[in-house]
Scaffold this active site. Structure first.
Site, mmCIF file in Angstrom:
data_model
loop_
_atom_site.group_PDB
_atom_site.id
_atom_site.type_symbol
_atom_site.label_atom_id
_atom_site.label_comp_id
_atom_site.label_asym_id
_atom_site.label_seq_id
_atom_site.Cartn_x
_atom_site.Cartn_y
_atom_site.Cartn_z
ATOM 1 C CB VAL A 30 -49.837 -12.571 -7.049
ATOM 2 C CG1 VAL A 30 -48.348 -12.271 -7.051
ATOM 3 C CG2 VAL A 30 -50.312 -12.832 -8.466
ATOM 4 C CG ASP A 69 -18.248 -52.164 4.643
ATOM 5 O OD1 ASP A 69 -18.979 -53.034 5.116
ATOM 6 O OD2 ASP A 69 -18.329 -51.735 3.487
ATOM 7 C CG ASP A 109 -21.762 -54.656 0.142
ATOM 8 O OD1 ASP A 109 -22.190 -55.536 0.907
ATOM 9 O OD2 ASP A 109 -20.580 -54.286 0.104
ATOM 10 C CG ASN A 127 -44.547 -12.083 -4.125
ATOM 11 O OD1 ASN A 127 -44.459 -11.762 -2.943
ATOM 12 N ND2 ASN A 127 -45.664 -12.554 -4.659
#
Length: 868
Positions: free
Chosen positions: A259, A306, A606, A696
């Site tokens: 763990v 562009d 495109d 944790n």
């Protein structure tokens, strides 16, 4: 090319007709089965490797009569599952909300007025306008068209483009297909689930969402750690058992060690971080369609963009007219036709100038845009270039054409760079054309000078091209115009009579210059790819401060080898007169150089380049549905500066992902070192399984999420882009994990061993508390890998500060609140124990600050760059 018409309504539905139809048919959408969605998300929380290990541990503890341990593990598993459920549920809703923002629109005629509405509001009977690039929003019957072709591969699987003809029979346009060429009008016959596409929607509802590249990498990392954890845990159990320790204790210890090694919160925190990044980008007008684009943007080394509408304002205005016999100036801006046309300083109108009248007639007839006045304002419908020509014709008082005069159309294409219209004039016909000057000249064999027609010899062609280049050098976009007499059905673009040139200005966006400089500072190359001529492209690039020593045309590009193209892309270059096919080749060549490419696009053709690019960027305002569907990112404002802002956000997200990944793994490494070291030293169990789970839960779940909200670091956009193969952890990250893990693990063992004389429970409680405090304190070291918190501001990330306070509060409850004391098997610790914890905590705050301060000082003095 043809234009077929059938008797059909032209005014569309009225408001009074729409409401009953909406009540009867509902919304135009396909609703997927969302039953048990919440249950599926909840069940998913119990399917990871870690949770399965925990459930096995809980069952083992219960079978061996350790009810408290079993209950503790069970409670923490449930808490972890609920936390993951809440986070996934919110993430899922956030993603769905972002996708709704991409809902397509439909252009309809209702009550005689053209308007744009959400496609979901369409009803049977609606009159819909479609054009090249449109996604068909419902099943419809075509009633009027000009050269219409549709890609039906979404339904049929065949990529051939299908010609469509008009008629009032069965539906011949289907939801989900795409217009590839031409335009038309159609009447909606079916919506939503009643469409042909809707009838097979059950298949699409079973398709799961593809995980992002980053999620796959992180899941693989977590799996590798899980396997390592199981191997180490198994070895620990074996060592303990063969050295005479109790089997149950060693099994539980091994499970605790497993763990401690697995960062169970990593995938969830990752998804939350990416979603928050996508939400932040949406606020900045950059809509993410694929989550991996959030962090991929931060790695962009080249932006291929562009010109029109992205670098410029896309507000075309005609300012100059040139013919072989005269020159004209045009006043006024935008779509308001209040300006006028002058010749030699005098106002002139079409009625007084035959050459001007003919040119303006072509500008009006070879056009699909419309200018309408409403409440003292003028609104333009159509492309900006065509709209500018319509406004120009209004300024010259040209005669407006009636729709019945338009017989047929050759639509504009990126390959031909021109369009033409066949028009009926009384008992005769005429073909009018407009487009790029060199492409118009290629189909002309004569020209008009002072109302007389002359053969178009080399001298006249040179004169026309010289004028064209001179206008382009001034930053004007130049359109050539031509016409000829024709017969019914005669639509071939040949033997045209050249009429003149129109110069239009599309001013650069004021913020783009600074954005380009920001790209250069960030080590990102910007390449302009435009359909305009090279002279115009150079002029705009110069105005924007975009270096472009080389300007290549599409024709020159086609003559280059792949090696030559790859070499030239390493220099300051722009591309003019290009086609979408050229874009695809440029992207491929850049990627062959090892670049990470962002490509903008707006047209149907495109799509291949957008898909091929690492980050495909579609225009939200002027882009086609096909381009948007092929992209990773949609610019809601079509603005280049928005791309730069999105890249900055992408860099921030990647840095934050790296921060919390390193943090989680270093925290877990400390737990593993403490557990394994204590076993090797023959000490009692240093942490209980329930305590490991608690650590944790407190550190991974709360602090890591808050760390993912860290603001961008100063100077982040002055760093070069990260490499394509850069890893989340990196070499520096591995050293941080090893060093911090060794320190926190070693300190925990020392505290535990030194307090054993006071009793195992007090020693374990103090060590348990110490490790929680260590990890909460260490989180500040991960806020930046080069900038001290004294420079960032200790409280600048208020979410992290609150997370640390919450972690401290929960740990105090764990050791002083009786219910948690029973659950976690702790007891209150005294002031002397807190002093010991504080003594070992201080280096975790002071040492990283000193190291980063020294590195920052050396960087400022130019001796070294800060290490990341």
């Amino acid at each position: 090319m043809s234009d077929a018409k059938a008797p059909a309504p032209t005014q569309g539905l009225t408001d009074s007709e729409i409401a009953p139809l909406q009540a009867r048919y509902g919304r135009n959408e396909i609703v997927h089965d969302t039953r048990f969605r919440g249950l599926r998300i909840l069940v998913r929380q119990f399917t990871s490797v870690l949770v399965v290990v925990l459930i096995v541990a809980m069952a083992a503890a219960f079978a061996m009569g350790e009810i408290v341990d079993a209950a503790a593990i069970g409670i923490v598993v449930v808490m972890n599952a609920l936390l993951g459920f809440a986070q996934e549920w919110r993430t899922d809703n956030a993603i769905k909300s972002l996708r709704r923002m991409l809902s397509p629109t439909a252009h309809v005629i209702r009550g005689g007025q053209e308007k744009s509405i959400p496609a979901t509001e369409l009803v049977p009977g609606d009159l819909v306008l479609i054009e090249q690039g449109s996604r068909i929003p419902a099943d419809m019957t075509l009633i009027e068209h000009a050269g219409l072709q549709v890609d039906e591969s979404a339904l049929s699987g065949e990529s051939d483009h299908v010609d469509k003809t008009a008629g009032l029979g069965e539906p011949n346009l289907f939801m989900g297909t795409t217009v590839t060429t031409g335009r038309g009008k159609a009447i909606v016959t079916a919506i939503g689930a009643l469409t042909k596409f809707g009838q097979i929607a059950g298949l699409t509802s079973t398709i799961s969402e593809r995980p992002t590249v980053l999620q796959i990498q992180m899941a693989r990392l977590a799996m590798q750690i899980a396997i390592l954890a199981v191997v180490i845990a198994g070895a620990t159990v074996a060592i303990g058992y063969f050295t005479g320790r109790d089997l149950f204790v060693m099994v539980m210890t091994g499970l605790s060690l497993a763990v401690s090694l697995v960062p169970e919160g990593l995938p969830v925190v990752l998804t939350i971080s990416l979603t928050l990044g996508a939400t932040a980008m949406a606020r900045q007008k950059a809509l993410v369609r694929q989550l991996q684009a959030v962090e991929t943007l931060g790695a962009a080394t080249v932006i291929c963009t562009d010109k029109t509408g992205t670098l410029t304002e896309n507000r075309m205005t005609a300012v100059r007219i040139w013919t072989l016999g005269a020159e004209y100036q045009v006043t006024g801006t935008g779509s308001d036709p209040a300006g006028h046309i002058t010749r030699n300083g005098r106002k002139c109108r079409a009625a007084d100038d035959p050459e001007l009248a003919n040119l303006l007639e072509t500008a009006l007839l070879c056009n699909n845009a419309r200018l309408e006045q409403a409440q003292n304002t003028w609104a333009m419908f159509g492309s900006p270039t065509e709209g500018a020509l319509v406004t120009l014709a209004y300024k010259g008082w040209a005669t407006l054409p009636t729709p019945e005069r338009l017989v047929a159309e050759n639509p504009f294409s990126s390959e031909r760079k021109r369009m033409s219209m066949l028009v009926r004039t009384d008992d005769s016909f005429a073909l009018h054309a407009k487009g790029a000057p060199e492409h118009i000249l290629s189909v002309c064999n004569s020209a008009v000078i002072d109302q007389k027609t002359y053969p178009l010899d080399d001298e006249l062609r040179s004169k026309i091209m010289a004028s064209y280049h001179q206008m382009a050098e001034n930053g004007l976009r130049v359109i050539g115009l031509a016409a000829r007499a024709a017969q019914d059905g005669d639509t071939e673009e040949r033997d045209m009579i050249f009429q003149g040139l129109v110069g239009l200005i599309d001013p650069p966006r004021p913020e783009v210059g600074a954005a380009i400089q920001a790209c250069r500072a960030a080590g990102i190359q910007v390449i302009m790819i435009t359909g305009d001529g090279p002279t115009t492209a150079r002029a705009i690039a110069q105005q924007l401060g975009l270096p472009a020593r080389i300007a290549l045309t599409g024709a020159e590009l086609e003559d280059m080898t792949d090696a030559d193209l790859t070499e030239v892309l390493g220099r300051d270059v722009l591309f003019a007169r290009t086609t979408p096919a050229h874009k695809l080749r440029i992207v491929t060549a850049l990627q062959a150089r090892g670049e990470t490419v962002a490509m903008t696009g707006d047209g149907v053709n495109d799509a291949p380049a957008l898909k091929r690019a690492d980050i495909g960027i579609a225009m939200g305002q002027r882009g086609t549905d096909v381009a948007r569907d092929s992209s990773d990112l949609v610019l809601l404002d079509d603005n280049f500066a928005t791309i730069v802002g999105a890249i900055a956000q992408g860099r921030r997200q990647f840095e934050n992902i790296s921060k919390f990944a390193r943090y989680l793994l270093s925290s877990n490494a400390g737990e593993a070192v403490a557990l394994f070291g204590a076993i090797l030293m023959g000490l009692p169990l240093i942490f209980l399984p329930s305590q490991i789970l608690w650590i944790n839960l407190v550190t991974d779940g709360i602090s890591a999420v808050a760390l993912g909200l860290e603001k961008a670091e100063p100077g982040q956009m002055q760093d070069p882009p990260r490499g394509r193969n850069a890893t989340i952890l990196g070499r520096t990250g591995l050293w941080m994990i090893l060093l911090l893990g060794a320190y926190t693990g070693g300190a925990s063992i020392w505290i535990f061993q030194s307090l054993l004389a006071e009793g195992e429970i007090i020693a374990r409680t103090t060590t348990f508390t110490a490790l929680v405090i260590f990890e909460l304190a260490a989180v500040f070291a991960f806020r930046s890998f080069r900038v001290p918190c004294t420079s960032l501001g200790w409280l600048s990330n208020r979410y992290l500060f609150l997370a640390v306070l919450l972690g401290l509060g929960t740990q105090l409850a764990a050791i002083y609140w009786p219910p948690l004391q029973l659950l976690l098997r702790t007891q209150p610790i005294g002031w002397e124990h807190w002093q010991l914890v504080g003594l070992f905590t201080l280096p975790l705050i002071i040492v990283p600050e000193l190291i980063k301060a020294i590195l920052a000082s050396r960087a400022r003095s130019g001796k070294a760059a800060p290490a990341a």
